[in-house]
Write an enzyme that holds these catalytic residues in place. Structure first.
Site, PDB file in Angstrom:
ATOM      1  N   LYS A  50     -27.143   9.377  56.464  1.00  0.00           N
ATOM      2  CA  LYS A  50     -27.002   7.425  55.299  1.00  0.00           C
ATOM      3  C   LYS A  50     -25.719   7.064  56.824  1.00  0.00           C
ATOM      4  O   LYS A  50     -25.432   7.899  57.080  1.00  0.00           O
ATOM      5  CB  LYS A  50     -27.042   7.392  54.216  1.00  0.00           C
ATOM      6  CG  LYS A  50     -25.728   8.272  53.805  1.00  0.00           C
ATOM      7  CD  LYS A  50     -25.948   8.127  52.248  1.00  0.00           C
ATOM      8  CE  LYS A  50     -24.537   9.040  51.860  1.00  0.00           C
ATOM      9  NZ  LYS A  50     -24.616   9.394  50.663  1.00  0.00           N
ATOM     10  N   TYR A  84       3.792  -4.788  67.277  1.00  0.00           N
ATOM     11  CA  TYR A  84       3.849  -6.102  65.835  1.00  0.00           C
ATOM     12  C   TYR A  84       4.911  -5.947  65.326  1.00  0.00           C
ATOM     13  O   TYR A  84       5.087  -4.848  64.954  1.00  0.00           O
ATOM     14  CB  TYR A  84       2.292  -6.278  65.940  1.00  0.00           C
ATOM     15  CG  TYR A  84       1.600  -7.378  66.212  1.00  0.00           C
ATOM     16  CD1 TYR A  84       1.759  -8.784  67.075  1.00  0.00           C
ATOM     17  CD2 TYR A  84       0.262  -6.579  66.582  1.00  0.00           C
ATOM     18  CE1 TYR A  84       0.939  -9.069  67.573  1.00  0.00           C
ATOM     19  CE2 TYR A  84      -0.584  -7.420  66.695  1.00  0.00           C
ATOM     20  CZ  TYR A  84      -0.414  -8.791  67.813  1.00  0.00           C
ATOM     21  OH  TYR A  84      -1.465  -9.620  68.167  1.00  0.00           O
ATOM     22  N   MET A  97      -5.069  -4.342  67.194  1.00  0.00           N
ATOM     23  CA  MET A  97      -6.935  -5.387  66.877  1.00  0.00           C
ATOM     24  C   MET A  97      -7.856  -4.047  67.656  1.00  0.00           C
ATOM     25  O   MET A  97      -8.574  -3.396  67.775  1.00  0.00           O
ATOM     26  CB  MET A  97      -6.852  -5.944  66.439  1.00  0.00           C
ATOM     27  CG  MET A  97      -8.602  -6.170  66.412  1.00  0.00           C
ATOM     28  SD  MET A  97      -9.388  -7.941  66.187  1.00  0.00           S
ATOM     29  CE  MET A  97      -8.569  -8.904  64.949  1.00  0.00           C
TER      30      MET A  97
END
Length: 395
Positions: free
Chosen positions: A57, A287, A335
């Site tokens: 799964k 950042y 990201m």
């Protein structure tokens, strides 16, 4: 499929030529040799007559469900376990014929029709669900008996009918048309704990429920209870099938089980250096400037970030491997990219490979390392790698 010493090739799930692989910024490397080894070790460890269900799964815990399922079956697994109907259909579309159990609950006529059409096997958790299955199959004039697996709740408090109501539940399903009881099973809540008290109580409840069912003249063809941890803990928990997920991927469900059998990690996470430069003392990185360079240093940018599954919560808490050396990650993970202090490797060049999880030389960084940092479990780490990371199979 190429050897590890050669350039890896993509699996059939994400075909790519060698040139395209060389251009990848980041990828997940899947060692099919290790996977085959782990399945073989587990099959040898099982009690005589016990079959292995490979749980694939969640895209085989992020490893690539079709390739993992094919390799597991070739290596000795007899069953496959998935969570959803689409996961089962994906395996059937790939030509896989082995029995596939859907471990999650399915309730809609559309799901039931798909289960019947694709020759999947369903988990039944309640009388209401059983009636929906029977009525739906009657509506579509389904003539063959559909294999169903009865789930009892012995203490997980998730899916399943209360174990004390097992007799009534089994009798109901046995008397419904179009349904064939393929097995009765339950799931353990604390099998990975050194203290086996709760697990033993769940097993006692399961055995008592089965004894009551047999006393009514009903003899289940198959019983199963054990996950990876229970499989490694006690052969008395093996019954007819064991449902193994984490262990086939080469990770141990608990530290106290690490010496039971020899497992090899299947997954390695790699990325490439995309930019290298020198920054001055006092320069902020990424950042929020959570990292300020304490002195002049060499900084490398790596083409992988939290959108790929490298959690932002790991920022400034992990190391990676380059040329077999550990180097620290600095600044906030972004990201698509993260930054490293590579001052210890002054001649580092763009394009060099970074190992985030796996082995380089004598050094290894494991999913358990990240899980400990994030106060989570290795299962979550493995399942977190996104599909924009190609899965590359190696032997």
């Amino acid at each position: 499929m190429l050897n590890r010493q050669q350039n890896p090739s993509f699996t059939d799930e994400q075909e790519c030529n060698t040139y395209a692989w060389l251009s990848q910024r980041a990828w997940v490397e899947i060692d099919l040799g290790a996977l085959s080894h782990n399945v073989g070790q587990l099959v040898q460890f099982l009690s005589p007559g016990t079959q292995l269900m490979a749980v694939v799964k969640a895209d085989a815990y992020g490893h690539g469900s079709v390739t993992v399922a094919q390799t597991a079956l070739q290596s000795g697994a007899s069953w496959l376990g998935v969570a959803t109907v689409p996961e089962g259909i994906q395996l059937r579309e790939a030509g896989i014929k082995a029995p596939i159990l859907i471990l999650g609950a399915t309730n809609t006529p559309e799901q039931i029709q798909a289960i019947a059409h694709w020759n999947l096997q369903a988990t039944l958790c309640s009388p209401k669900q059983a009636l929906i299955f029977s009525n739906t199959l009657e509506t579509i004039n389904y003539t063959s008996p559909l294999p169903v697996h009865i789930k009892l709740d012995t203490g997980m408090s998730r899916l399943g009918t209360n174990w004390q109501e097992a007799v009534e539940f089994v009798q109901l399903i046995q008397n419904l048309p179009h349904l064939d009881i393929a097995s009765i099973y339950s799931h353990l809540a604390t099998a990975d704990h050194p203290d086996t008290t709760v697990m033993q109580e769940q097993q006692r409840r399961f055995d008592q429920a089965i004894a009551q069912v047999k006393a009514m003249g009903i003899n289940p063809r198959c019983l199963h209870l054990a996950n990876s941890a229970a499989t490694l803990t006690n052969p008395a928990l093996h019954y007819d099938i064991v449902r193994v997920g984490l262990a086939i991927y080469g990770l141990y469900p608990a530290p106290h089980l690490q010496n039971v059998i020899n497992l090899k990690p299947v997954l390695q996470l790699r990325a490439r250096i995309t930019h290298v430069k020198t920054i001055a003392a006092g320069t902020g990185v990424s950042y929020g400037h959570k990292f300020i360079a304490p002195h002049e240093l060499r900084l490398a940018v790596v083409g992988i970030g939290y959108a790929d599954g490298v959690s932002r919560g790991l920022s400034q808490k992990i190391q990676v491997l380059i040329r077999g050396q550990r180097v620290p990650q600095i600044g906030t993970i972004t990201m698509d990219q993260l930054m490293l202090d590579v001052s210890a490797i002054p001649d580092l060049q763009e394009g060099e490979v970074v190992t985030l999880l796996g082995t380089q030389g004598t050094q290894t960084i494991s999913p358990e390392d990240w899980a400990g940092t994030l106060n989570t479990i290795s299962w979550e780490i493995l399942c977190g790698f996104k599909h924009r990371l190609p899965r590359v199979a190696v032997m």
